[in-house]
Design a protein around this motif. Structure first.
Motif, PDB file in Angstrom:
ATOM      1  N   SER A 223     -13.420   4.365   7.890  1.00  0.00           N
ATOM      2  CA  SER A 223     -12.715   5.612   7.599  1.00  0.00           C
ATOM      3  C   SER A 223     -12.202   5.632   6.159  1.00  0.00           C
ATOM      4  O   SER A 223     -12.274   4.633   5.439  1.00  0.00           O
ATOM      5  CB  SER A 223     -11.537   5.775   8.564  1.00  0.00           C
ATOM      6  OG  SER A 223     -10.505   4.841   8.237  1.00  0.00           O
ATOM      7  N   GLU A 224     -11.633   6.756   5.767  1.00  0.00           N
ATOM      8  CA  GLU A 224     -11.102   6.886   4.404  1.00  0.00           C
ATOM      9  C   GLU A 224      -9.985   5.874   4.163  1.00  0.00           C
ATOM     10  O   GLU A 224      -9.933   5.222   3.105  1.00  0.00           O
ATOM     11  CB  GLU A 224     -10.586   8.311   4.187  1.00  0.00           C
ATOM     12  CG  GLU A 224     -10.096   8.559   2.771  1.00  0.00           C
ATOM     13  CD  GLU A 224      -9.677  10.002   2.543  1.00  0.00           C
ATOM     14  OE1 GLU A 224      -9.108  10.291   1.458  1.00  0.00           O
ATOM     15  OE2 GLU A 224      -9.905  10.846   3.432  1.00  0.00           O
ATOM     16  N   ALA A 225      -9.095   5.700   5.128  1.00  0.00           N
ATOM     17  CA  ALA A 225      -8.003   4.735   4.964  1.00  0.00           C
ATOM     18  C   ALA A 225      -8.539   3.308   4.892  1.00  0.00           C
ATOM     19  O   ALA A 225      -8.043   2.471   4.130  1.00  0.00           O
ATOM     20  CB  ALA A 225      -7.017   4.870   6.118  1.00  0.00           C
ATOM     21  N   GLY A 226      -9.554   3.024   5.672  1.00  0.00           N
ATOM     22  CA  GLY A 226     -10.098   1.674   5.710  1.00  0.00           C
ATOM     23  C   GLY A 226     -10.845   1.282   4.450  1.00  0.00           C
ATOM     24  O   GLY A 226     -11.134   0.085   4.242  1.00  0.00           O
ATOM     25  N   GLN A 227     -11.154   2.265   3.595  1.00  0.00           N
ATOM     26  CA  GLN A 227     -11.872   1.971   2.357  1.00  0.00           C
ATOM     27  C   GLN A 227     -11.052   1.118   1.389  1.00  0.00           C
ATOM     28  O   GLN A 227     -11.580   0.603   0.405  1.00  0.00           O
ATOM     29  CB  GLN A 227     -12.281   3.272   1.654  1.00  0.00           C
ATOM     30  CG  GLN A 227     -13.289   4.116   2.429  1.00  0.00           C
ATOM     31  CD  GLN A 227     -14.633   3.427   2.593  1.00  0.00           C
ATOM     32  OE1 GLN A 227     -15.154   2.845   1.643  1.00  0.00           O
ATOM     33  NE2 GLN A 227     -15.184   3.484   3.793  1.00  0.00           N
ATOM     34  N   ALA A 228      -9.774   0.950   1.673  1.00  0.00           N
ATOM     35  CA  ALA A 228      -8.938   0.083   0.829  1.00  0.00           C
ATOM     36  C   ALA A 228      -9.310  -1.394   1.001  1.00  0.00           C
ATOM     37  O   ALA A 228      -8.881  -2.242   0.215  1.00  0.00           O
ATOM     38  CB  ALA A 228      -7.462   0.290   1.164  1.00  0.00           C
TER      39      ALA A 228
END
Length: 395
Positions: A223-228
Motif C-alpha cells: 500500500s501507499e503507507a507501506g512504501q516507507a
C-alpha cells in the motif's frame, strides 16, 4: 575400510548446508573412512557440490537414491500427504546402509532403516540437526534413538538432555552452515535507502502466521503507507510446496492462502518462495529487521542482533511461553497485522531494547571456535566409528 554414509534424502535444499560441509571435511581429514554421499536428486547433488571444495568433492563417493519408475510414480502421488518417496528410497537402498558403519543425517526418517536392521551389526546413526530452533517437534522422542547427536551449541544440548537424550550421546560441534558465509555482509536488494524487513513464516498450520495474517501484511507493505519500507517475503521453503498442510504435532490441517495478486507488482516487495537465496542467508543478512513466527531461521538472523517482530495471530507461540520457546525473548510479539504495523514505527528502538537478550541467547546457541564446525563434526564422527570398530580414528 569403514564407511560413513551422509544422507541427503530430502527433495528441498534447506537442509543441505547443515551437512554438506561436514561431508567435505570428512573426506578431507579422514581418508581412512570412506565418505559416501547418498543424495535424492541431481539438483541436491549440485547444491552439495556448490558448498564444498572441488578437491573434497573428488574424494567423495556419490550414489543417487534412485527408484524404479513405477515406484517413483506411485510415491510421488502419495507425497502430498506423507513423505512416501523419502521412505521408499530408504527401503529400496537398505543394502547400502546395512553395509555401512555410520549413517549421518539431518532428519529422523533415517531411523526407519535402523528398525529394520540387527542392532548388533547396524551402523551408527548420527544426527546433525538442520537448525537450532526451540519448537517441541525439534525434540521428538525418536531423537533418543540416535547413537550420536552433533549440535550447534550448549542450548540444544541442554534441551535434548531435558527431553531424555543421554548426555553421552551428544557433542557440541558448532554450526557448519556459517562456514563460507560472510556474516558481516549487508546485501542490498532494493537500493532505495528504506528500512528492509524479511518476512519468514513457517509452514506449520498451527504456528505459522501466514494462514491468518500473512496476505494482509503483504497487502499493507504494497500500500501507499507501506512504501516507507521494503519487504522480502522469504517463507520456509516447504510452505509453498503444498496447497494443504497438516501438522502431526498439533493435529491441525489448513489450506494455504495464495500470495495476493496486487502484491506481485509492488516495487518494494521481493518475493522468493523457492530460490537458492532462501538457503544461503542472503535475505537474513540483508534485512534491517525480522518478521516471523516459528522458523529456526530467526537464530541465523540474530547472529547479527537486530529488531525482531513475532507475529502470533492465534496466540500459539505465546501460549507455550518463553521457557519452551526462548526466542520469544528476542523481540516484540504482536497478534495482528495492524499491531505489527504500529510496532514498525518504533523498529529501531525495539531493536535496542532486546539486543542484550539477543546477544545472550545467540552466545548460548552457537559454540564458535577457531576450528571450523565441519571439522569438529567430522572428527567426532570418525572417533565414533573408531570406537565402534574398536580402534583409533583413521586420519
Amino acid at each position: 575400510m569403514s564407511r560413513a554414509v551422509f544422507l541427503f534424502n530430502h527433495d528441498a535444499a534447506h537442509q543441505v548446508a547443515h551437512l554438506a560441509p561436514v561431508a567435505g571435511a570428512m573426506a578431507r581429514l579422514h581418508p581412512g573412512v570412506e565418505t559416501l554421499v547418498a543424495y535424492a536428486s541431481g539438483a541436491v547433488r549440485a547444491q552439495i557440490e556448490n558448498l564444498i571444495r572441488p578437491e573434497d568433492a573428488a574424494r567423495i563417493n556419490w550414489q543417487e537414491l534412485s527408484l524404479p519408475r513405477v515406484i517413483a510414480g506411485a510415491t510421488r502421488m502419495l507425497d502430498k500427504v506423507a513423505p512416501a518417496t523419502r521412505l521408499a528410497r530408504l527401503r529400496f537402498h537398505l543394502a547400502l546402509f546395512s553395509s555401512s558403519h555410520a549413517v549421518v543425517s539431518t532428519e529422523r526418517t533415517c531411523l526407519r532403516i535402523k528398525q529394520r536392521l540387527d542392532p548388533d551389526t547396524a551402523p551408527l546413526f548420527i544426527r546433525v540437526p538442520h537448525g537450532t530452533g526451540d519448537r517441541s517437534v525439534t525434540f521428538h522422542p525418536d531423537h533418543r534413538r540416535f547413537d550420536l547427536s552433533l549440535v550447534a551449541g550448549p542450548k540444544m544440548k541442554e534441551q535434548l538432555v531435558a527431553n531424555g537424550v543421554d548426555p553421552a550421546k551428544i557433542e557440541v560441534t558448532g554450526y557448519s552452515k556459517f562456514e563460507g558465509i560472510d556474516l558481516h555482509a549487508r546485501p542490498d536488494f532494493f537500493s532505495n535507502g528504506r528500512p528492509t524487513f524479511v518476512y519468514n513464516p513457517h509452514f506449520d498450520p498451527h504456528l505459522s502466521s501466514w494462514y491468518d495474517t500473512g496476505p494482509e501484511l503483504l497487502r499493507w507493505f504494497a500500500s501507499e503507507a507501506g512504501q516507507a519500507y521494503n519487504m522480502i517475503f522469504a517463507p520456509h521453503v516447504m510452505l509453498f510446496r503444498k496447497a494443504i498442510h497438516i501438522s502431526p504435532e498439533y493435529k491441525v490441517g489448513r489450506v494455504r492462502p495464495e500470495i495476493p495478486e496486487e502484491v506481485l507488482a509492488a516495487s518494494n516487495i521481493l518475493i522468493d518462495i523457492d530460490g537458492p537465496r532462501l538457503f544461503d542467508m542472503s535475505y537474513m543478512l540483508g534485512a534491517d529487521g525480522y518478521i516471523g513466527d516459528a522458523s529456526s531461521q530467526i537464530y541465523e538472523f540474530l547472529v547479527r542482533p537486530r529488531p525482531v517482530f513475532l507475529l502470533d495471530p492465534n496466540g500459539a507461540l505465546g501460549s507455550q511461553g518463553e521457557t519452551a520457546l526462548p526466542f520469544l525473548r528476542t523481540g516484540e510479539r504482536v497478534e495482528s497485522a495492524s499491531g505489527l504495523v504500529s510496532a514498525l514505527a518504533r523498529w529501531d528502538a525495539i531493536g535496542e531494547r532486546y539486543r542484550p537478550e539477543q546477544k545472550r541467547l545467540i552466545a548460548h546457541t552457537f559454540a564458535l571456535s577457531e576450528t571450523p564446525a565441519s571439522e569438529r563434526a567430522a572428527n567426532a564422527i570418525a572417533a565414533a566409528v573408531a570406537r565402534r570398530e574398536g580402534g583409533a580414528p583413521c586420519g
